[in-house]
Scaffold this motif. Sequence first.
Motif, PDB file in Angstrom:
ATOM      1  N   ALA A 110     -29.352 -14.799 -40.241  1.00 26.15           N
ATOM      2  CA  ALA A 110     -28.297 -14.880 -39.235  1.00 26.15           C
ATOM      3  C   ALA A 110     -27.315 -13.719 -39.373  1.00 26.15           C
ATOM      4  CB  ALA A 110     -27.565 -16.218 -39.362  1.00 26.15           C
ATOM      5  N   VAL A 111     -26.944 -13.390 -40.618  1.00 22.63           N
ATOM      6  CA  VAL A 111     -26.047 -12.258 -40.849  1.00 22.63           C
ATOM      7  C   VAL A 111     -26.709 -10.961 -40.398  1.00 22.63           C
ATOM      8  CG1 VAL A 111     -24.879 -10.883 -42.620  1.00 22.63           C
ATOM      9  CG2 VAL A 111     -24.792 -13.377 -42.729  1.00 22.63           C
ATOM     10  N   ALA A 112     -27.986 -10.794 -40.725  1.00 27.95           N
ATOM     11  CA  ALA A 112     -28.707  -9.574 -40.330  1.00 27.95           C
ATOM     12  C   ALA A 112     -28.720  -9.410 -38.816  1.00 27.95           C
ATOM     13  CB  ALA A 112     -30.130  -9.612 -40.875  1.00 27.95           C
ATOM     14  N   ARG A 113     -29.011 -10.484 -38.098  1.00 26.54           N
ATOM     15  CA  ARG A 113     -29.073 -10.391 -36.639  1.00 26.54           C
ATOM     16  C   ARG A 113     -27.686 -10.153 -36.042  1.00 26.54           C
ATOM     17  NH1 ARG A 113     -33.808 -14.545 -34.512  1.00 26.54           N
ATOM     18  NH2 ARG A 113     -35.472 -13.692 -35.819  1.00 26.54           N
ATOM     19  N   ALA A 114     -26.668 -10.787 -36.636  1.00 21.80           N
ATOM     20  CA  ALA A 114     -25.309 -10.557 -36.146  1.00 21.80           C
ATOM     21  C   ALA A 114     -24.888  -9.109 -36.363  1.00 21.80           C
ATOM     22  CB  ALA A 114     -24.342 -11.506 -36.846  1.00 21.80           C
ATOM     23  N   LEU A 115     -25.194  -8.565 -37.537  1.00 21.25           N
ATOM     24  CA  LEU A 115     -24.845  -7.172 -37.802  1.00 21.25           C
ATOM     25  C   LEU A 115     -25.678  -6.217 -36.962  1.00 21.25           C
ATOM     26  CD1 LEU A 115     -24.234  -7.203 -41.657  1.00 21.25           C
ATOM     27  CD2 LEU A 115     -22.536  -7.128 -39.818  1.00 21.25           C
ATOM     28  N   GLY A 116     -26.859  -6.652 -36.550  1.00 22.72           N
ATOM     29  CA  GLY A 116     -27.630  -5.855 -35.607  1.00 22.72           C
ATOM     30  C   GLY A 116     -26.895  -5.678 -34.293  1.00 22.72           C
ATOM     31  N   VAL A 117     -26.189  -6.720 -33.874  1.00 18.40           N
ATOM     32  CA  VAL A 117     -25.377  -6.638 -32.656  1.00 18.40           C
ATOM     33  C   VAL A 117     -24.135  -5.798 -32.895  1.00 18.40           C
ATOM     34  CG1 VAL A 117     -24.012  -7.969 -30.996  1.00 18.40           C
ATOM     35  CG2 VAL A 117     -26.204  -8.867 -31.809  1.00 18.40           C
ATOM     36  N   LEU A 118     -23.471  -6.022 -34.027  1.00 15.60           N
ATOM     37  CA  LEU A 118     -22.172  -5.396 -34.291  1.00 15.60           C
ATOM     38  C   LEU A 118     -22.278  -3.971 -34.817  1.00 15.60           C
ATOM     39  CD1 LEU A 118     -20.464  -8.458 -36.026  1.00 15.60           C
ATOM     40  CD2 LEU A 118     -20.025  -7.628 -33.699  1.00 15.60           C
ATOM     41  N   GLU A 119     -23.348  -3.685 -35.578  1.00 13.96           N
ATOM     42  CA  GLU A 119     -23.451  -2.389 -36.267  1.00 13.96           C
ATOM     43  C   GLU A 119     -24.622  -1.540 -35.790  1.00 13.96           C
ATOM     44  OE1 GLU A 119     -21.381  -1.354 -38.832  1.00 13.96           O
ATOM     45  OE2 GLU A 119     -20.163  -3.164 -38.812  1.00 13.96           O
ATOM     46  N   GLY A 120     -25.613  -2.180 -35.174  1.00 18.53           N
ATOM     47  CA  GLY A 120     -26.777  -1.438 -34.717  1.00 18.53           C
ATOM     48  C   GLY A 120     -28.060  -1.942 -35.351  1.00 18.53           C
ATOM     49  N   PRO A 121     -29.205  -1.665 -34.727  1.00 11.60           N
ATOM     50  CA  PRO A 121     -30.487  -2.213 -35.188  1.00 11.60           C
ATOM     51  C   PRO A 121     -30.921  -1.724 -36.560  1.00 11.60           C
ATOM     52  CG  PRO A 121     -30.813  -0.593 -33.430  1.00 11.60           C
ATOM     53  CD  PRO A 121     -29.349  -0.862 -33.491  1.00 11.60           C
ATOM     54  N   GLU A 122     -30.470  -0.536 -36.992  1.00 12.97           N
ATOM     55  CA  GLU A 122     -30.892  -0.029 -38.301  1.00 12.97           C
ATOM     56  C   GLU A 122     -30.427  -0.932 -39.430  1.00 12.97           C
ATOM     57  OE1 GLU A 122     -29.124   1.685 -36.100  1.00 12.97           O
ATOM     58  OE2 GLU A 122     -30.560   3.155 -35.299  1.00 12.97           O
ATOM     59  N   VAL A 123     -29.197  -1.441 -39.320  1.00 15.72           N
ATOM     60  CA  VAL A 123     -28.670  -2.345 -40.342  1.00 15.72           C
ATOM     61  C   VAL A 123     -29.493  -3.626 -40.386  1.00 15.72           C
ATOM     62  CG1 VAL A 123     -26.691  -3.776 -41.008  1.00 15.72           C
ATOM     63  CG2 VAL A 123     -26.330  -1.416 -40.260  1.00 15.72           C
ATOM     64  N   GLU A 124     -29.792  -4.170 -39.220  1.00 17.31           N
ATOM     65  CA  GLU A 124     -30.598  -5.391 -39.153  1.00 17.31           C
ATOM     66  C   GLU A 124     -31.974  -5.184 -39.779  1.00 17.31           C
ATOM     67  OE1 GLU A 124     -32.429  -8.579 -35.905  1.00 17.31           O
ATOM     68  OE2 GLU A 124     -31.180  -6.914 -35.224  1.00 17.31           O
ATOM     69  N   LEU A 125     -32.636  -4.102 -39.442  1.00 16.84           N
ATOM     70  CA  LEU A 125     -33.973  -3.849 -39.966  1.00 16.84           C
ATOM     71  C   LEU A 125     -33.959  -3.670 -41.480  1.00 16.84           C
ATOM     72  CD1 LEU A 125     -35.390  -1.440 -37.225  1.00 16.84           C
ATOM     73  CD2 LEU A 125     -36.080  -3.817 -37.678  1.00 16.84           C
ATOM     74  N   GLU A 126     -32.947  -2.978 -42.001  1.00 15.86           N
ATOM     75  CA  GLU A 126     -32.859  -2.801 -43.450  1.00 15.86           C
ATOM     76  C   GLU A 126     -32.659  -4.134 -44.145  1.00 15.86           C
ATOM     77  OE1 GLU A 126     -30.796   0.223 -46.679  1.00 15.86           O
ATOM     78  OE2 GLU A 126     -29.871  -0.020 -44.717  1.00 15.86           O
TER      79      GLU A 126
END
Length: 200
Positions: free
Chosen positions: A159-175
């Motif tokens: 959930a945190v990864a997907r939220a940060l994907g919205v807030l910070e960009g897809p690279e953060v989520e994928l990492e």
Amino acid sequence: MTLAIRSRRLLRCERCGLAQQLCLCAELPRIATTTSVMILMHRNEVGRTSNTGRLALAVLERGRVSIRGAPGVVPEPIPTGRRVVLFPLADARELEAPDADGPLTLVVPDGSWSQAKRMLAREPWARAAEVVRLPASSRASRYDLRRQNRPGAMCTFEAVARALGVLEGPEVELEMLRVLDAFLVRVRHMRALGGQLRGG
């Protein structure tokens, strides 16, 4: 903050929660974000092998934890600035990319559905914070360590990864999701080996 990890069977890393022989810490990235993340962890989650909240803390440079219901634990001070709580209430607003309103803190309950709802009502970090939910997605959860009783449910880390994907960009989520995949492989291996890892 150190989270005590206890087990009658295994010696486990206090940071990632895995058996010491399978510790993932040396391979974990440190991810810099502009968003701060506060994990509101129910005390029952602290020692669970399947907990992923502490894994989020291990990889996020701006991650912190507040353990709910732990005796003698001094609550984290609440900073100034905007806070949003990630929880899928029916009337929650869909999370969107941030505007120019300044630093944002993402508050994430870490516990069962009922524990999380109680934390929303009682935890000072959640008061006066807007409740948001993740955008709808057709992607299935990677997490299979616990039975999920609600459609679309996912673990705290995911959930945190997907939220940060919205807030910070897809690279953060994928990492972050690469870290989660590695963690899940090792937890399954740890459970399969069981007593063979006992005693370090």
